[in-house]
Design a protein around this motif. Structure first.
Motif, PDB file in Angstrom:
ATOM      1  N   ALA A  14     -21.248 -20.749   0.073  1.00  0.00           N
ATOM      2  CA  ALA A  14     -21.589 -20.574   1.479  1.00  0.00           C
ATOM      3  C   ALA A  14     -20.378 -20.116   2.285  1.00  0.00           C
ATOM      4  O   ALA A  14     -20.518 -19.300   3.206  1.00  0.00           O
ATOM      5  N   VAL A  15     -19.203 -20.614   1.934  1.00  0.00           N
ATOM      6  CA  VAL A  15     -17.982 -20.217   2.647  1.00  0.00           C
ATOM      7  C   VAL A  15     -17.729 -18.726   2.457  1.00  0.00           C
ATOM      8  O   VAL A  15     -17.464 -17.991   3.423  1.00  0.00           O
ATOM      9  N   GLY A  16     -17.818 -18.265   1.233  1.00  0.00           N
ATOM     10  CA  GLY A  16     -17.600 -16.838   0.961  1.00  0.00           C
ATOM     11  C   GLY A  16     -18.659 -15.968   1.589  1.00  0.00           C
ATOM     12  O   GLY A  16     -18.365 -14.901   2.157  1.00  0.00           O
ATOM     13  N   ARG A  17     -19.897 -16.422   1.526  1.00  0.00           N
ATOM     14  CA  ARG A  17     -21.009 -15.651   2.084  1.00  0.00           C
ATOM     15  C   ARG A  17     -20.873 -15.545   3.607  1.00  0.00           C
ATOM     16  O   ARG A  17     -21.130 -14.491   4.193  1.00  0.00           O
ATOM     17  N   ARG A  18     -20.434 -16.649   4.213  1.00  0.00           N
ATOM     18  CA  ARG A  18     -20.263 -16.663   5.670  1.00  0.00           C
ATOM     19  C   ARG A  18     -19.175 -15.676   6.090  1.00  0.00           C
ATOM     20  O   ARG A  18     -19.323 -14.936   7.070  1.00  0.00           O
ATOM     21  N   ALA A  19     -18.085 -15.634   5.341  1.00  0.00           N
ATOM     22  CA  ALA A  19     -16.999 -14.702   5.648  1.00  0.00           C
ATOM     23  C   ALA A  19     -17.470 -13.258   5.490  1.00  0.00           C
ATOM     24  O   ALA A  19     -17.152 -12.388   6.314  1.00  0.00           O
ATOM     25  N   HIS A  20     -18.239 -12.995   4.448  1.00  0.00           N
ATOM     26  CA  HIS A  20     -18.749 -11.642   4.201  1.00  0.00           C
ATOM     27  C   HIS A  20     -19.697 -11.218   5.311  1.00  0.00           C
ATOM     28  O   HIS A  20     -19.618 -10.097   5.834  1.00  0.00           O
ATOM     29  N   ASN A  21     -20.594 -12.118   5.693  1.00  0.00           N
ATOM     30  CA  ASN A  21     -21.542 -11.811   6.762  1.00  0.00           C
ATOM     31  C   ASN A  21     -20.828 -11.582   8.094  1.00  0.00           C
ATOM     32  O   ASN A  21     -21.201 -10.689   8.857  1.00  0.00           O
ATOM     33  N   SER A  23     -17.856 -10.432   8.481  1.00  0.00           N
ATOM     34  CA  SER A  23     -17.204  -9.136   8.386  1.00  0.00           C
ATOM     35  C   SER A  23     -18.190  -8.011   8.681  1.00  0.00           C
ATOM     36  O   SER A  23     -17.888  -7.071   9.434  1.00  0.00           O
ATOM     37  N   LEU A  24     -19.369  -8.091   8.092  1.00  0.00           N
ATOM     38  CA  LEU A  24     -20.388  -7.063   8.322  1.00  0.00           C
ATOM     39  C   LEU A  24     -20.846  -7.049   9.782  1.00  0.00           C
ATOM     40  O   LEU A  24     -21.025  -5.985  10.381  1.00  0.00           O
ATOM     41  N   ARG A  25     -21.022  -8.235  10.354  1.00  0.00           N
ATOM     42  CA  ARG A  25     -21.448  -8.334  11.749  1.00  0.00           C
ATOM     43  C   ARG A  25     -20.390  -7.725  12.671  1.00  0.00           C
ATOM     44  O   ARG A  25     -20.711  -6.994  13.619  1.00  0.00           O
ATOM     45  N   SER A  26     -19.130  -7.993  12.371  1.00  0.00           N
ATOM     46  CA  SER A  26     -18.037  -7.447  13.160  1.00  0.00           C
ATOM     47  C   SER A  26     -18.008  -5.927  13.061  1.00  0.00           C
ATOM     48  O   SER A  26     -17.786  -5.232  14.065  1.00  0.00           O
ATOM     49  N   MET A  27     -18.254  -5.406  11.855  1.00  0.00           N
ATOM     50  CA  MET A  27     -18.239  -3.962  11.649  1.00  0.00           C
ATOM     51  C   MET A  27     -19.310  -3.274  12.492  1.00  0.00           C
ATOM     52  O   MET A  27     -19.041  -2.280  13.175  1.00  0.00           O
ATOM     53  N   VAL A  28     -20.519  -3.815  12.468  1.00  0.00           N
ATOM     54  CA  VAL A  28     -21.601  -3.171  13.212  1.00  0.00           C
ATOM     55  C   VAL A  28     -21.358  -3.291  14.710  1.00  0.00           C
ATOM     56  O   VAL A  28     -21.662  -2.375  15.478  1.00  0.00           O
ATOM     57  N   ARG A  29     -20.755  -4.389  15.156  1.00  0.00           N
ATOM     58  CA  ARG A  29     -20.430  -4.536  16.578  1.00  0.00           C
ATOM     59  C   ARG A  29     -19.401  -3.490  16.999  1.00  0.00           C
ATOM     60  O   ARG A  29     -19.452  -2.968  18.120  1.00  0.00           O
ATOM     61  N   ILE A  55     -26.363   4.136  14.010  1.00  0.00           N
ATOM     62  CA  ILE A  55     -27.740   3.731  13.697  1.00  0.00           C
ATOM     63  C   ILE A  55     -27.935   3.324  12.230  1.00  0.00           C
ATOM     64  O   ILE A  55     -28.548   2.292  11.963  1.00  0.00           O
ATOM     65  N   PRO A  56     -27.428   4.079  11.257  1.00  0.00           N
ATOM     66  CA  PRO A  56     -27.618   3.627   9.866  1.00  0.00           C
ATOM     67  C   PRO A  56     -26.976   2.269   9.570  1.00  0.00           C
ATOM     68  O   PRO A  56     -27.514   1.490   8.777  1.00  0.00           O
ATOM     69  N   TYR A  57     -25.855   1.983  10.214  1.00  0.00           N
ATOM     70  CA  TYR A  57     -25.201   0.691   9.993  1.00  0.00           C
ATOM     71  C   TYR A  57     -26.028  -0.451  10.576  1.00  0.00           C
ATOM     72  O   TYR A  57     -26.119  -1.525   9.983  1.00  0.00           O
ATOM     73  N   VAL A  58     -26.623  -0.217  11.738  1.00  0.00           N
ATOM     74  CA  VAL A  58     -27.495  -1.233  12.329  1.00  0.00           C
ATOM     75  C   VAL A  58     -28.681  -1.490  11.402  1.00  0.00           C
ATOM     76  O   VAL A  58     -29.051  -2.642  11.145  1.00  0.00           O
ATOM     77  N   ASP A  59     -29.258  -0.416  10.863  1.00  0.00           N
ATOM     78  CA  ASP A  59     -30.390  -0.563   9.944  1.00  0.00           C
ATOM     79  C   ASP A  59     -29.995  -1.303   8.663  1.00  0.00           C
ATOM     80  O   ASP A  59     -30.765  -2.117   8.146  1.00  0.00           O
ATOM     81  N   LYS A  60     -28.793  -1.035   8.159  1.00  0.00           N
ATOM     82  CA  LYS A  60     -28.330  -1.720   6.949  1.00  0.00           C
ATOM     83  C   LYS A  60     -28.177  -3.215   7.174  1.00  0.00           C
ATOM     84  O   LYS A  60     -28.435  -4.021   6.276  1.00  0.00           O
ATOM     85  N   MET A  61     -27.760  -3.597   8.372  1.00  0.00           N
ATOM     86  CA  MET A  61     -27.596  -5.018   8.660  1.00  0.00           C
ATOM     87  C   MET A  61     -28.945  -5.731   8.687  1.00  0.00           C
ATOM     88  O   MET A  61     -29.022  -6.919   8.386  1.00  0.00           O
ATOM     89  N   VAL A  62     -30.008  -5.013   9.011  1.00  0.00           N
ATOM     90  CA  VAL A  62     -31.347  -5.606   8.976  1.00  0.00           C
ATOM     91  C   VAL A  62     -31.745  -5.877   7.533  1.00  0.00           C
ATOM     92  O   VAL A  62     -32.229  -6.966   7.201  1.00  0.00           O
ATOM     93  N   LYS A  64     -29.841  -6.387   5.039  1.00  0.00           N
ATOM     94  CA  LYS A  64     -28.996  -7.434   4.464  1.00  0.00           C
ATOM     95  C   LYS A  64     -29.247  -8.795   5.101  1.00  0.00           C
ATOM     96  O   LYS A  64     -28.690  -9.795   4.669  1.00  0.00           O
ATOM     97  N   GLY A  65     -30.052  -8.831   6.173  1.00  0.00           N
ATOM     98  CA  GLY A  65     -30.360 -10.094   6.811  1.00  0.00           C
ATOM     99  C   GLY A  65     -29.325 -10.547   7.827  1.00  0.00           C
ATOM    100  O   GLY A  65     -29.327 -11.704   8.247  1.00  0.00           O
ATOM    101  N   ILE A  66     -28.443  -9.649   8.237  1.00  0.00           N
ATOM    102  CA  ILE A  66     -27.410 -10.001   9.209  1.00  0.00           C
ATOM    103  C   ILE A  66     -27.989  -9.964  10.619  1.00  0.00           C
ATOM    104  O   ILE A  66     -27.663 -10.790  11.464  1.00  0.00           O
ATOM    105  N   LEU A  67     -28.847  -8.974  10.887  1.00  0.00           N
ATOM    106  CA  LEU A  67     -29.505  -8.831  12.183  1.00  0.00           C
ATOM    107  C   LEU A  67     -31.010  -8.945  12.008  1.00  0.00           C
ATOM    108  O   LEU A  67     -31.550  -8.546  10.973  1.00  0.00           O
ATOM    109  N   HIS A  68     -31.673  -9.458  13.017  1.00  0.00           N
ATOM    110  CA  HIS A  68     -33.135  -9.487  13.026  1.00  0.00           C
ATOM    111  C   HIS A  68     -33.635  -8.085  13.343  1.00  0.00           C
ATOM    112  O   HIS A  68     -32.987  -7.344  14.092  1.00  0.00           O
ATOM    113  N   LYS A  69     -34.774  -7.714  12.775  1.00  0.00           N
ATOM    114  CA  LYS A  69     -35.271  -6.346  12.950  1.00  0.00           C
ATOM    115  C   LYS A  69     -35.563  -6.022  14.405  1.00  0.00           C
ATOM    116  O   LYS A  69     -35.321  -4.895  14.856  1.00  0.00           O
ATOM    117  N   ASN A  70     -36.046  -6.993  15.166  1.00  0.00           N
ATOM    118  CA  ASN A  70     -36.336  -6.729  16.571  1.00  0.00           C
ATOM    119  C   ASN A  70     -35.056  -6.552  17.381  1.00  0.00           C
ATOM    120  O   ASN A  70     -35.002  -5.733  18.300  1.00  0.00           O
TER     121      ASN A  70
END
Length: 88
Positions: A14-21, A23-29, A55-62, A64-70
Protein backbone atom coordinates in the motif's frame (compact mmCIF):
# COMPACT_ATOMS: atom_id res chain seq x y z
CA UNK A 1 0.33 -2.41 12.86
CA UNK A 2 -0.62 -5.54 10.96
CA UNK A 3 -0.03 -8.88 12.68
CA UNK A 4 -0.08 -11.63 10.06
CA UNK A 5 2.54 -11.91 7.35
CA UNK A 6 -0.04 -11.35 4.63
CA UNK A 7 -1.37 -8.17 6.16
CA UNK A 8 2.18 -6.88 6.73
CA UNK A 9 2.88 -7.44 3.03
CA UNK A 10 -0.36 -5.65 2.11
CA UNK A 11 0.72 -2.68 4.25
CA UNK A 12 4.10 -2.58 2.47
CA UNK A 13 2.44 -2.75 -0.93
CA UNK A 14 0.00 0.00 0.00
CA UNK A 15 2.89 2.37 0.74
CA UNK A 16 4.42 1.84 -2.69
CA UNK A 17 1.08 2.00 -4.45
CA UNK A 18 0.21 5.24 -2.66
CA UNK A 19 3.50 6.83 -3.75
CA UNK A 20 2.95 5.71 -7.35
CA UNK A 21 -0.60 7.03 -7.41
CA UNK A 22 0.51 10.34 -5.91
CA UNK A 23 3.14 10.66 -8.62
CA UNK A 24 0.60 10.05 -11.38
CA UNK A 25 -1.88 12.47 -9.81
CA UNK A 26 0.81 15.13 -9.58
CA UNK A 27 1.77 14.58 -13.22
CA UNK A 28 -1.76 15.06 -14.51
CA UNK A 29 -2.22 18.15 -12.33
CA UNK A 30 0.93 19.61 -13.90
CA UNK A 31 -0.49 19.09 -17.40
CA UNK A 32 -3.73 20.78 -16.32
CA UNK A 33 -1.76 23.72 -14.90
CA UNK A 34 0.09 24.07 -18.21
CA UNK A 35 -3.23 24.37 -20.04
CA UNK A 36 -4.49 26.96 -17.55
CA UNK A 37 -1.24 28.92 -17.87
CA UNK A 38 -1.60 28.94 -21.65
CA UNK A 39 -5.20 30.12 -21.28
CA UNK A 40 -4.05 32.95 -18.99
CA UNK A 41 -1.63 34.18 -21.68
CA UNK A 42 -4.67 34.43 -24.00
CA UNK A 43 -2.82 32.60 -26.77
CA UNK A 44 -5.27 30.24 -28.47
CA UNK A 45 -2.69 28.14 -30.32
CA UNK A 46 -0.59 27.46 -27.21
CA UNK A 47 -3.69 26.67 -25.15
CA UNK A 48 -5.02 24.29 -27.81
CA UNK A 49 -1.65 22.53 -28.05
CA UNK A 50 -1.44 22.16 -24.26
CA UNK A 51 -5.01 20.84 -24.12
CA UNK A 52 -4.27 18.29 -26.86
CA UNK A 53 -1.34 17.02 -24.80
CA UNK A 54 -3.23 16.99 -21.49
CA UNK A 55 -6.43 15.17 -22.50
CA UNK A 56 -4.86 11.72 -23.05
CA UNK A 57 -3.18 11.91 -19.64
CA UNK A 58 -6.47 12.75 -17.95
CA UNK A 59 -8.08 9.78 -19.71
CA UNK A 60 -5.23 7.47 -18.64
CA UNK A 61 -5.75 8.43 -15.02
CA UNK A 62 -9.38 7.29 -15.31
CA UNK A 63 -8.37 3.86 -16.59
CA UNK A 64 -5.79 3.54 -13.80
CA UNK A 65 -8.36 4.52 -11.17
CA UNK A 66 -6.59 7.72 -10.12
CA UNK A 67 -9.45 10.00 -11.22
CA UNK A 68 -13.18 9.36 -11.32
CA UNK A 69 -14.59 9.37 -14.85
CA UNK A 70 -17.02 12.19 -14.10
CA UNK A 71 -14.27 14.35 -12.62
CA UNK A 72 -12.12 13.75 -15.68
CA UNK A 73 -15.02 14.67 -17.95
CA UNK A 74 -15.62 17.83 -15.93
CA UNK A 75 -11.95 18.82 -16.12
CA UNK A 76 -11.79 18.25 -19.87
CA UNK A 77 -15.06 20.09 -20.47
CA UNK A 78 -14.05 23.15 -18.48
CA UNK A 79 -10.61 23.35 -20.04
CA UNK A 80 -12.04 22.94 -23.53
CA UNK A 81 -14.67 25.61 -22.89
CA UNK A 82 -11.96 28.01 -21.72
CA UNK A 83 -9.83 27.33 -24.80
CA UNK A 84 -12.79 27.73 -27.17
CA UNK A 85 -13.67 31.03 -25.46
CA UNK A 86 -10.22 32.34 -26.43
CA UNK A 87 -10.93 31.69 -30.09
CA UNK A 88 -14.30 33.39 -30.12
Amino acid sequence: MANSAGSRKRARQAVGRRAHNASLRSMVRTYIKKVRAAIDTKNYDDAQAALTVAIPYVDKMVTKGILHKNKAARIKSRLNASVVALKG
